[in-house]
Scaffold this motif. Structure first.
Motif, mmCIF file in Angstrom:
data_model
loop_
_atom_site.group_PDB
_atom_site.id
_atom_site.type_symbol
_atom_site.label_atom_id
_atom_site.label_comp_id
_atom_site.label_asym_id
_atom_site.label_seq_id
_atom_site.Cartn_x
_atom_site.Cartn_y
_atom_site.Cartn_z
ATOM 1 N N LEU A 269 52.075 -18.747 1.402
ATOM 2 C CA LEU A 269 50.509 -19.374 1.278
ATOM 3 C C LEU A 269 49.835 -19.488 -0.235
ATOM 4 C CD1 LEU A 269 48.360 -20.680 3.095
ATOM 5 C CD2 LEU A 269 47.629 -18.477 3.268
ATOM 6 N N VAL B 241 51.417 -22.034 -2.527
ATOM 7 C CA VAL B 241 50.873 -23.338 -1.962
ATOM 8 C C VAL B 241 49.465 -23.605 -2.742
ATOM 9 C CG1 VAL B 241 50.264 -24.870 -0.128
ATOM 10 C CG2 VAL B 241 52.559 -23.792 -0.293
ATOM 11 N N SER B 242 48.850 -22.372 -2.300
ATOM 12 C CA SER B 242 47.272 -22.601 -2.772
ATOM 13 C C SER B 242 47.177 -22.662 -4.200
ATOM 14 C CB SER B 242 46.366 -21.471 -2.339
ATOM 15 O OG SER B 242 46.964 -20.976 -0.930
ATOM 16 N N ARG C 161 49.086 -23.844 -6.318
ATOM 17 C CA ARG C 161 49.765 -25.083 -6.696
ATOM 18 C C ARG C 161 48.857 -26.292 -6.360
ATOM 19 N NH1 ARG C 161 54.659 -27.225 -6.890
ATOM 20 N NH2 ARG C 161 54.171 -28.248 -4.576
ATOM 21 N N SER C 162 48.103 -26.306 -5.638
ATOM 22 C CA SER C 162 47.290 -27.328 -4.920
ATOM 23 C C SER C 162 46.152 -27.596 -6.075
ATOM 24 C CB SER C 162 46.629 -27.267 -3.729
ATOM 25 O OG SER C 162 47.557 -26.451 -2.865
ATOM 26 N N ILE C 163 45.554 -26.310 -6.462
ATOM 27 C CA ILE C 163 44.275 -26.333 -7.269
ATOM 28 C C ILE C 163 44.549 -26.578 -8.754
ATOM 29 C CG2 ILE C 163 42.112 -25.520 -7.678
ATOM 30 C CD1 ILE C 163 41.884 -25.230 -5.225
ATOM 31 N N ASN C 164 44.180 -27.625 -9.319
ATOM 32 C CA ASN C 164 44.572 -28.047 -10.813
ATOM 33 C C ASN C 164 43.978 -26.885 -11.893
ATOM 34 O OD1 ASN C 164 44.319 -29.365 -13.528
ATOM 35 N ND2 ASN C 164 45.229 -31.005 -12.421
#
Lengths: 273, 272
Positions: free
Chosen positions: B122, B125-126, B128-131
């Motif tokens: 988790l 993933v978190s 990686r999702s935010i630029n």
């Protein structure tokens, strides 16, 4: 064995040491020394205002509590509009980006295109890859005005560099025997692409397109910061107004949509390949 | 084999059956319809007069951009150094955080597949999702503007990248080497040190240098939201419409990116 060693009078090492990462000792110490010197200089050049950081911890706490109690309601119309802009610009930019990348990708494959076309297409790809999306977005906003159209143009442009490059590499790696066989039947260049190349690269092209769809959504959240529409603009506004609960709601939405995109595209890619 | 018949009845090979043809056309139709629908929704508020004026605007901006204001270069050295610091220190910080997370996330080294592994995944993933730019936006309001916020933003984004690639590398190691070390009676730390680490070291170095190369690009723009580096000068020049400075900054960024790409290609080539 033991007696042999003793008899020959040689001393063999009875412990083993791992060989160093960089073989030459001169280079090793030069690189390590240089790295440490650089690190000391770099760390010292960063001036941190600890008073300001301590002050900000209260805000960090509010942002974290915002994550536990995100506020979707107060700014819902703004969030919905931002999301709508982000999603529509992602879809259109991906579709248009693919349409432009395919001919450029074919042109940038050394085994398919004559040298001048190859160089021109590689030039376009290099230009698109060298410029960061946000910088391209700034230029497009200056040209076509604020709004999602600038974001769409940015993402389309960025898609070309990514997709055309990988497609070209894939075409260069195809099984030449199949292309040769099609060519031997007297096929024209278009027929060669259609029957010799396209079936070989299609699964990977679809996989790359889905992956790019994913990336484009993530980037669509960023181009909004410089005025090119999308959820980034909404997030920027929420943070400017110190509305941390709305900001947390937007961040959660972004994470959830990215995870859904990633999961969906991995499922589709597995079924295709 | 799908076959079509010509007018005089001779069979002819074709790639797809009529049914497949129909399904494909339907799929393409849906895609086109979706794209057109999205286009209409997206452009409903577009002011087309501005868009048609774009070539003039582009020509105008272009003419203001040349020649670049070379004398501005004197003020660029410090931001350039800051940009390099943001990328390098951010990458190092990310590596320090990502390595333990990668070991917790890899199926063969995690202490608990049911409890620890999902948490580690988790986090990856978190992150990686935010630029990086959005991390910077958030961190500038928390830590205040400056290089420090940029370093943390780059680090937070890179944790997911390095963590994901590293845990995949750990899961792909040759298990026999680990077993061989275990068979000598090594402790778990020794197994880690002599059985796992040497196998993932080349991948690890490659991933780190690759991310450093990406981070150079990112650190050049985090300044746009106040997180230090060249981006700050870019923002200031854009706000004052100093296009001749903008073009100089873009050239400097381009040169930096090319150099970092060359360095990272060299290093990765030397390792692999």
């Amino acid at each position: 064995m033991m007696t042999d060693i003793v008899a020959s009078g040689k001393i063999y090492p009875d412990t083993w040491r791992r060989p160093p990462f960089i073989a030459s000792p001169l280079w090793r110490w030069a690189i390590y020394g240089g790295a440490i010197l650089y690190l000391v200089l770099a760390v010292n050049s960063v001036d941190v205002n600890w008073a300001r950081v301590a002050e900000g911890m209260a805000r960090a706490g509010r942002l974290l509590s915002g994550f536990l109690q995100p506020n979707f309601v107060t700014r819902w119309s703004d969030i919905a509009l931002g999301m709508q802009e982000s999603l529509t610009m992602t879809v259109t930019a991906t579709v248009v980006g693919i349409l432009i990348s395919v001919p450029i990708g074919v042109g940038a494959a050394r085994n398919m295109a004559p040298s001048p076309v190859y160089l021109a297409c590689r030039g376009i790809i290099a230009l698109s890859r060298a410029l960061h999306e946000v910088i391209v977005a700034i230029l497009f906003v200056a040209m076509v005005g604020f709004g999602p159209l600038a974001g769409f143009l940015t993402l389309s442009f960025a898609t070309i560099g990514f997709l055309a490059k990988l497609l070209a590499e894939d075409i260069e790696d195809i099984d030449a025997g199949q292309a040769e066989a099609v060519r031997a039947t007297g096929a024209s260049w278009l027929q060669l692409i259609n029957y010799g190349v396209q079936p070989q690269v299609m699964p990977r092209l679809i996989g790359l397109s889905l992956y790019r769809l994913d990336i484009n959504f993530r980037e669509s959240a960023v181009v909004g910061i410089v005025g090119a529409g999308g959820i980034g603009a909404t997030l920027n506004t929420a943070l400017d107004r110190y509305e941390y609960d709305s900001a947390a709601a937007i961040l959660i939405l972004i994470i959830v949509i990215v995870m859904l995109c990633e999961y969906g595209s991995s499922v589709i890619r597995q079924r295709i390949q | 084999m799908p076959v079509a018949r010509t007018a005089d009845g001779t069979p002819q090979w074709r790639r797809t059956t009529p049914r497949q043809d129909l399904l494909r056309w339907f799929g393409w139709l849906l895609l086109v319809a979706l794209a057109v629908f999205c286009w209409n929704v997206m452009t409903k508020d577009t002011i087309w007069a501005f868009v048609w004026d774009a070539p003039n605007q582009a020509a105008d901006i272009g003419s203001r951009m040349v020649p670049p204001r070379w004398s501005y270069m004197n003020e660029m050295w410090r931001p350039l150094w800051d940009t390099l610091s943001i990328a390098t220190l951010g990458t190092l910080l990310a590596i320090v955080i990502a390595v333990p997370i990668a070991f917790l996330a890899a199926r063969n080294t995690t202490p608990s597949v049911t409890l620890v592994r999902p948490v580690a995944l988790l986090i990856i993933v978190s992150s990686r999702s935010i630029n990086a730019l959005i991390w910077a936006l958030v961190l500038v309001t928390i830590l205040g503007p400056g290089v420090f916020a940029g370093i943390i933003a780059i680090a937070l984004r890179s944790v997911g990248f390095v963590g994901k690639l590293l845990y995949e590398a750990i899961e792909e190691i040759d298990h026999r080497q680990v077993e061989a070390i275990q068979a000598t009676g090594a402790s778990s730390a020794q197994v880690m040190n002599y059985g796992i680490v040497p196998q993932i070291l080349p991948a690890f170095a490659g991933i780190s240098v690759f991310r450093w190369d990406i981070n150079i690009r990112e650190s050049a723009v985090v300044g746009l939201v106040g997180a230090g580096g060249i981006g700050l000068n870019l923002e200031a020049s854009l706000n004052t419409l100093a296009w001749s400075q903008v073009s100089l900054i873009l050239l400097v960024i381009l040169a930096t990116v090319l150099v970092s790409e060359w360095v990272s290609a060299k290093v990765r080539h030397a390792i692999i």
